[in-house]
Motif scaffolding. Structure first.
Motif, PDB file in Angstrom:
ATOM      1  N   CYS A 106     133.775  98.494 -35.128  1.00  0.00           N
ATOM      2  CA  CYS A 106     134.801  97.668 -34.922  1.00  0.00           C
ATOM      3  C   CYS A 106     135.129  97.385 -33.419  1.00  0.00           C
ATOM      4  N   PHE A 107     134.187  97.082 -32.602  1.00  0.00           N
ATOM      5  CA  PHE A 107     134.461  96.798 -31.268  1.00  0.00           C
ATOM      6  C   PHE A 107     133.842  95.302 -31.010  1.00  0.00           C
ATOM      7  N   PRO A 108     134.521  94.775 -30.017  1.00  0.00           N
ATOM      8  CA  PRO A 108     133.933  93.360 -29.618  1.00  0.00           C
ATOM      9  C   PRO A 108     132.422  93.712 -28.990  1.00  0.00           C
ATOM     10  N   ASN A 109     131.720  92.534 -29.251  1.00  0.00           N
ATOM     11  CA  ASN A 109     130.079  92.606 -28.405  1.00  0.00           C
ATOM     12  C   ASN A 109     130.395  92.936 -26.958  1.00  0.00           C
ATOM     13  N   GLU A 110     129.305  93.724 -26.734  1.00  0.00           N
ATOM     14  CA  GLU A 110     129.364  93.941 -25.203  1.00  0.00           C
ATOM     15  C   GLU A 110     130.686  94.926 -24.517  1.00  0.00           C
TER      16      GLU A 110
END
Length: 244
Positions: A106-110
């Motif tokens: 559950c983290f944004p890209n990059e």
């Protein structure tokens, strides 16, 4: 160390880990941080943002924090583990603990400079009958996890995998153009060898690893190769390898 389960398949069961973490304070599969610190220090900067997959009750995160790595996010699918570690390391600003599935980060890209796993993928593969052939179910699980790792790494970021699995077996899982990374590996350990794989996002596979991927893709629609008696005798038991 807690008593191992009667059936290795329980290593994939969150209830087993919840129960275990209620009584076991700390255990380090594949040795403690000091055993491979020289390899991490060579690749990871102190200011890097780090994600640790399947942190468990290992002391690695705390040891890395003490060594100067101060931006560490830890995830595990055991709520008992996350709750205990949140309390244990409450005096460590920059250290966070989240309950999460490695197949759905559950983290944004990059988001991260470095993502580390130590024996997490080994535990996922514990029910495999042979290291020569991974079941479709496990292969799908691993692919989802590695795809998420690649997505969450920044360009130039590193995926570090610490395992007992030799390159012949583990590179079969890691050498995929889809993940957009190169692969290097290192060895540590006294007597029994463990392996540290360092994947760099944005770098191409080496010619040998690209050839391996091509070979595996060509074989994917062919019947699996027969395993000889000699090969079977060399298949090491999961607990024999990691419980040292």
């Amino acid at each position: 160390m807690a008593q191992p389960p009667d059936d290795n398949s329980r290593y994939k069961d969150v209830d087993y880990w919840d129960e275990r973490y209620q009584t076991e304070r700390s255990y380090d599969w594949l040795g403690g941080f000091s055993k491979f610190q020289h390899l991490l220090d060579k690749h990871i900067k102190k200011e890097d943002s780090i994600l640790i997959l399947g942190c468990g009750n290992s002391s690695m995160s705390g040891d890395m924090y003490s060594a100067g790595y101060r931006s560490i996010t830890n995830i595990d699918y055991s709520s008992v583990c996350i709750s205990a570690n949140t309390d244990r390391y409450s005096n460590c600003p920059g250290m966070t603990w989240l309950q999460m599935d490695v197949r759905q980060l559950c983290f944004p890209n990059e988001s991260f400079d470095v993502i580390i796993e130590k024996a997490t993928l080994d535990a996922i593969m514990v029910v495999e009958k042979s290291p020569w052939e991974v079941s479709p179910q496990t292969a799908c699980f691993i692919h989802k996890a590695l795809s998420e790792v690649s997505r969450c790494l920044k360009p130039g970021g590193l995926f570090v995998s610490i395992t007992f699995a030799q390159p012949f077996f583990r590179k079969r899982l890691y050498a995929r153009t889809d993940y957009n990374w190169s692969i290097k590996h290192y060895v540590y350990g006294d007597g029994f060898e463990y392996f540290v794989y360092v994947m760099t996002k944005g770098e191409e596979l080496s010619p040998d690893d690209a050839a391996l991927e091509k070979k595996l893709l060509e074989r994917s629609n062919s019947p699996p190769p027969m395993i000889t008696a000699a090969e079977t005798s060399n298949q090491d038991d999961f607990l024999f390898n990691i419980d040292l």
